[in-house]
Scaffold this motif. Structure first.
Motif, mmCIF file in Angstrom:
data_model
loop_
_atom_site.group_PDB
_atom_site.id
_atom_site.type_symbol
_atom_site.label_atom_id
_atom_site.label_comp_id
_atom_site.label_asym_id
_atom_site.label_seq_id
_atom_site.Cartn_x
_atom_site.Cartn_y
_atom_site.Cartn_z
ATOM 1 N N GLU A 92 -3.568 25.702 -14.193
ATOM 2 C CA GLU A 92 -4.230 25.651 -12.779
ATOM 3 C C GLU A 92 -3.313 25.774 -11.589
ATOM 4 N N ASP A 93 -2.141 25.555 -11.719
ATOM 5 C CA ASP A 93 -1.006 25.830 -10.893
ATOM 6 C C ASP A 93 -1.012 27.308 -10.308
ATOM 7 N N THR A 94 -1.571 28.080 -11.094
ATOM 8 C CA THR A 94 -1.535 29.450 -10.830
ATOM 9 C C THR A 94 -2.108 29.777 -9.349
ATOM 10 N N GLY A 95 -1.206 30.425 -8.796
ATOM 11 C CA GLY A 95 -1.750 31.212 -7.285
ATOM 12 C C GLY A 95 -0.871 31.633 -6.412
ATOM 13 N N VAL A 96 -1.278 32.054 -5.293
ATOM 14 C CA VAL A 96 -0.310 32.499 -4.286
ATOM 15 C C VAL A 96 0.297 31.251 -3.488
ATOM 16 N N TYR A 97 1.609 31.175 -3.304
ATOM 17 C CA TYR A 97 2.298 29.997 -2.503
ATOM 18 C C TYR A 97 2.751 30.156 -1.310
ATOM 19 N N PHE A 98 2.256 29.660 -0.277
ATOM 20 C CA PHE A 98 2.561 29.973 0.952
ATOM 21 C C PHE A 98 3.433 28.868 1.733
ATOM 22 N N CYS A 99 4.495 29.230 2.332
ATOM 23 C CA CYS A 99 5.197 28.202 3.334
ATOM 24 C C CYS A 99 4.586 28.226 4.719
ATOM 25 N N ALA A 100 4.618 27.227 5.271
ATOM 26 C CA ALA A 100 4.272 27.096 6.798
ATOM 27 C C ALA A 100 4.805 26.215 7.300
ATOM 28 N N ALA A 101 4.676 26.319 8.963
ATOM 29 C CA ALA A 101 5.141 25.494 9.883
ATOM 30 C C ALA A 101 4.298 25.020 10.747
ATOM 31 N N SER A 102 4.452 23.838 11.129
ATOM 32 C CA SER A 102 3.539 22.993 11.897
ATOM 33 C C SER A 102 4.217 22.040 13.000
ATOM 34 N N ARG A 103 3.556 22.297 14.227
ATOM 35 C CA ARG A 103 3.867 21.531 15.290
ATOM 36 C C ARG A 103 3.615 19.977 15.239
ATOM 37 N N TYR A 104 2.795 19.843 14.116
ATOM 38 C CA TYR A 104 2.062 18.425 13.963
ATOM 39 C C TYR A 104 2.876 17.743 12.872
ATOM 40 N N SER A 105 2.986 16.242 13.070
ATOM 41 C CA SER A 105 3.636 15.424 11.911
ATOM 42 C C SER A 105 2.847 14.371 11.623
ATOM 43 N N SER A 106 1.574 14.232 11.762
ATOM 44 C CA SER A 106 0.672 13.075 11.046
ATOM 45 C C SER A 106 0.229 13.538 9.705
ATOM 46 N N ALA A 107 0.088 12.801 8.665
ATOM 47 C CA ALA A 107 -0.268 12.921 7.353
ATOM 48 C C ALA A 107 -1.408 13.961 7.412
ATOM 49 N N SER A 108 -2.474 13.390 8.064
ATOM 50 C CA SER A 108 -3.770 14.089 8.051
ATOM 51 C C SER A 108 -3.804 15.256 8.702
ATOM 52 N N ASP A 109 -2.914 15.699 9.469
ATOM 53 C CA ASP A 109 -2.776 16.980 10.299
ATOM 54 C C ASP A 109 -2.188 17.734 9.200
ATOM 55 N N LEU A 110 -1.241 17.336 8.665
ATOM 56 C CA LEU A 110 -0.523 18.080 7.757
ATOM 57 C C LEU A 110 -1.004 18.780 6.413
ATOM 58 N N ARG A 111 -2.226 17.957 6.175
ATOM 59 C CA ARG A 111 -2.997 18.182 4.943
ATOM 60 C C ARG A 111 -3.906 19.424 5.191
ATOM 61 N N GLY A 120 4.481 32.024 6.013
ATOM 62 C CA GLY A 120 5.284 33.292 5.204
ATOM 63 C C GLY A 120 4.224 34.225 4.552
ATOM 64 N N GLN A 121 4.788 35.001 3.930
ATOM 65 C CA GLN A 121 3.994 36.319 3.221
ATOM 66 C C GLN A 121 3.181 35.703 2.029
ATOM 67 N N GLY A 122 3.681 34.732 1.664
ATOM 68 C CA GLY A 122 3.223 34.307 0.059
ATOM 69 C C GLY A 122 3.953 34.637 -1.030
ATOM 70 N N ILE A 123 4.195 34.093 -2.073
ATOM 71 C CA ILE A 123 4.752 34.420 -3.455
ATOM 72 C C ILE A 123 3.905 34.040 -4.462
ATOM 73 N N GLN A 124 3.662 34.827 -5.479
ATOM 74 C CA GLN A 124 2.742 34.572 -6.509
ATOM 75 C C GLN A 124 3.511 33.695 -7.667
ATOM 76 N N VAL A 125 2.718 32.744 -8.053
ATOM 77 C CA VAL A 125 3.170 32.124 -9.272
ATOM 78 C C VAL A 125 2.056 31.920 -10.358
ATOM 79 N N THR A 126 2.455 32.491 -11.441
ATOM 80 C CA THR A 126 1.397 32.514 -12.545
ATOM 81 C C THR A 126 1.954 31.931 -13.791
ATOM 82 N N VAL A 127 0.913 30.762 -14.123
ATOM 83 C CA VAL A 127 1.193 30.239 -15.341
ATOM 84 C C VAL A 127 0.541 30.430 -16.399
ATOM 85 N N SER A 128 0.911 30.733 -17.733
ATOM 86 C CA SER A 128 0.164 30.990 -18.540
ATOM 87 C C SER A 128 0.205 29.728 -19.758
#
Length: 129
Positions: A92-111, A120-128
């Motif tokens: 269930e961890d399979t998916g495209v993983y994206f890195c992102a940058a935020s101007r915000y810092s509160s926990a609720s905002d960052l979620r 970022g453009q994203g990168i594939q992670v596949t777990v069999s």
């Protein structure tokens, strides 16, 4: 403009580990946190982890409950790089993983992906299983 480049993805077996890297370039004053999101096929992009960016490097971290105890987020200030260490991977961890940058810092905002300004453009992670 902030540029984010992910690396380290791939195909692994359940129980294996991977470490994703995200190199950030551009003005560091323009973001207060870096985060990781993932998107499985047919699903919405979801929050995984975030780390605050402080003057001396990286500060507090935030991890979503579904990966707590398995995933760790950290940063290397000298390399302007944030890492997502993923252990005991599950299918269930399979998916495209994206890195992102935020101007915000509160926990609720960052979620919330709406509070991230650069991606970022994203990168594939596949777990069999």
């Amino acid at each position: 403009q902030v540029y984010l480049v992910e690396s380290g993805g791939g195909s692994v077996q359940a129980g294996d580990s991977l470490r994703l890297s995200c190199v950030a370039s551009g003005p560091t004053w323009s973001y207060a946190a870096l985060g990781w999101f993932r998107q499985a096929p047919g699903k919405e992009r979801e929050f995984v982890a975030a780390i605050s960016v402080i003057s001396r490097g990286y500060g507090s971290t935030l991890i979503t409950d579904s990966v707590k105890g398995r995933f760790t987020i950290s940063g290397d200030n000298a390399k302007n790089t944030v890492y997502l260490e993923m252990n005991s991977l599950k299918s269930e961890d399979t998916g495209v993983y994206f890195c992102a940058a935020s101007r915000y810092s509160s926990a609720s905002d960052l979620r919330d992906k709406r509070f991230y300004n650069y991606w970022g453009q994203g990168i594939q992670v596949t777990v069999s299983s």
